[in-house]
Design an enzyme around this catalytic site. Structure first.
Site, mmCIF file in Angstrom:
data_model
loop_
_atom_site.group_PDB
_atom_site.id
_atom_site.type_symbol
_atom_site.label_atom_id
_atom_site.label_comp_id
_atom_site.label_asym_id
_atom_site.label_seq_id
_atom_site.Cartn_x
_atom_site.Cartn_y
_atom_site.Cartn_z
ATOM 1 C CB CYS A 248 -0.148 1.564 -4.145
ATOM 2 S SG CYS A 248 0.757 -0.423 -4.922
ATOM 3 C CB CYS B 15 -1.240 -0.251 0.992
ATOM 4 S SG CYS B 15 -0.408 -0.224 2.863
ATOM 5 C CB CYS C 216 2.962 -2.615 -7.620
ATOM 6 S SG CYS C 216 3.714 -4.683 -6.884
#
Length: 131
Positions: free
Chosen positions: A83, A9, A87
């Site tokens: 997020c 996150c 990633c």
């Protein structure tokens, strides 16, 4: 070899910390667990620590960690929690995106709901990863 899961996150101070703690607890350490944030906070939210303590899991000693390519590469499953595109994507990895409210700035009642939603999702994940 143990399966491995990375929870990500933004601040690594709430959702991903709860998810990592639940996974370690519910898998009885039969799954390697990592958590990280794209912009880690200084510490885990006190209300998150309190909510987990209510269910007998102590995460007071956890420290938010920065998301690295190595952490993603070393994980079989990457679970993102709000997020965005932070990633990195590697071929052959399984990616899940769990849409959950951010516990930051919430009261204990709201955080309990998030905690319990995370537990239910982690229980399903454990069932998929462990025979």
């Amino acid at each position: 070899m143990k399966p491995s899961v990375l929870f990500v996150c933004v601040h690594n101070a709430g959702r991903s910390q709860m998810a990592a703690a639940w996974l370690a607890h519910l898998s009885e350490d039969r799954i390697e667990v990592r958590s990280a944030g794209s912009a880690p906070a200084v510490g885990v939210h006190p209300v998150v620590i309190a909510a987990m303590k209510e269910v007998g899991i102590d995460i007071a000693g956890q420290v938010p960690k920065v998301l690295t390519y190595e952490a993603v590469e070393a994980s079989d499953v990457c679970v993102t929690m709000g997020c965005g595109d932070a990633c990195p994507v590697f071929p052959g990895k399984r990616y899940l995106d769990w849409s959950l409210d951010d516990p930051a700035g919430q009261g204990i009642e709201a955080v309990r709901v998030i905690r319990d939603q995370i537990r239910a999702r982690v229980e399903r994940l454990v069932g998929e990863l462990l025979p």
